[in-house]
Design a protein around this motif. Structure first.
Motif, PDB file in Angstrom:
ATOM      1  N   HIS A 102      -4.949   7.919   0.666  1.00  0.00           N
ATOM      2  CA  HIS A 102      -4.212   8.160  -0.574  1.00  0.00           C
ATOM      3  C   HIS A 102      -4.613   9.442  -1.291  1.00  0.00           C
ATOM      4  CE1 HIS A 102      -2.103   4.542   0.302  1.00  0.00           C
ATOM      5  NE2 HIS A 102      -3.259   3.959   0.545  1.00  0.00           N
TER       6      HIS A 102
ATOM      7  N   THR B  76       1.157   3.101  -3.424  1.00  0.00           N
ATOM      8  CA  THR B  76       0.010   3.781  -4.040  1.00  0.00           C
ATOM      9  C   THR B  76       0.372   5.226  -4.392  1.00  0.00           C
ATOM     10  OG1 THR B  76      -1.333   2.485  -2.499  1.00  0.00           O
ATOM     11  CG2 THR B  76      -2.455   4.243  -3.717  1.00  0.00           C
TER      12      THR B  76
ATOM     13  N   ARG C 122       0.824  -1.218   0.000  1.00  0.00           N
ATOM     14  CA  ARG C 122       0.000   0.000   0.000  1.00  0.00           C
ATOM     15  C   ARG C 122       0.857   1.266   0.000  1.00  0.00           C
ATOM     16  NH1 ARG C 122      -3.747  -1.756   4.945  1.00  0.00           N
ATOM     17  NH2 ARG C 122      -1.732  -2.624   5.532  1.00  0.00           N
TER      18      ARG C 122
END
Ligand code: NI
Length: 175
Positions: free
Chosen positions: A55, A16, A13
Motif C-alpha cells: 500500500h 486501502t 484490501r
C-alpha cells in the motif's frame, strides 16, 4: 524476481488508500520489478501496488504490444487533464469483466521513475486510460465503482459464479 498474488474484487484490501513512497530504495525497485513480472505473466498492461497488497503509491504500466516499454510511476500526480473519452476497461482484480468508463482524454502526469528521478509525461489513448485506472487503485477505487448499482450487482454474481466454476474445475483436476 517473483510473481505476486493479485487481490480480486471484492477483497476489502483493494479499498486501502496507499501512502506516498518516502524514498526510492532498492526494496521499492524490487517491488516494481516483481510487479512488472506479475503484470506480464497475467498478462496485463497495468498493475497498481494496491492490487498486490502493497500500500504505497507505485504502479507499473506497459501498453506496448511486445512488452518492451515498461513504465514505473512512483508517487504519480495528474498535473493537467483535458477532454473526455469513454473506453472499455478491464482489470486484473476484476477478471473477465469489461465495461465502458469515461475519463479524461489526455493527461499530463508527473512522477518519480525507478531511479527516483522526477519525470513528466503527456499521455493520450490507451496509456492515458491506463494511468488514470491504475491511479484510482492507489485511492482504493475500482473501475466497477463507476458503473450503476444494478450493473455492479450483476457483475458480482457473474464473478461469484466464475469463481465457483474455477474451484470445481480445480477440485476435479486434483481428484
Ligand atoms: Ni485495475
Amino acid at each position: 524476481m517473483a510473481i505476486l498474488e493479485i487481490l480480486e474484487y471484492p477483497d476489502p484490501r483493494l479499498r486501502t488508500v496507499a501512502a506516498p513512497v518516502a524514498a526510492v530504495t532498492d526494496a521499492i525497485r524490487r517491488q516494481a520489478d516483481d510487479m512488472l513480472e506479475t503484470m506480464y505473466a497475467a498478462p496485463g498492461i497495468g498493475l497498481a501496488a494496491t492490487q498486490v497488497d502493497f500500500h504505497q503509491r507505485l504502479l507499473v504500466i506497459d501498453v506496448s504490444e511486445d512488452q518492451s516499454q515498461p513504465l514505473v510511476f512512483i508517487n504519480p500526480e495528474i498535473v493537467a487533464a483535458d477532454g473526455l473519452a469513454k473506453n472499455d476497461e478491464g482489470c486484473l482484480s476484476v477478471p473477465e469483466i469489461y465495461e465502458a468508463v469515461e475519463r479524461a482524454e489526455t493527461i499530463r502526469v508527473k512522477a518519480l521513475n525507478r531511479e527516483g528521478k522526477t519525470f513528466e509525461l503527456e499521455a493520450e489513448g490507451l496509456l492515458a486510460v491506463c494511468i488514470q485506472h491504475e491511479m484510482d487503485h492507489l485511492e482504493g477505487k475500482l473501475f466497477v465503482d463507476y458503473l450503476s448499482d444494478m450493473k455492479r450487482q450483476r457483475l458480482k454474481k457473474k464473478l461469484a459464479k466464475a469463481r465457483k466454476r474455477d474451484a470445481e474445475l480445480a477440485a476435479r483436476e486434483t481428484r
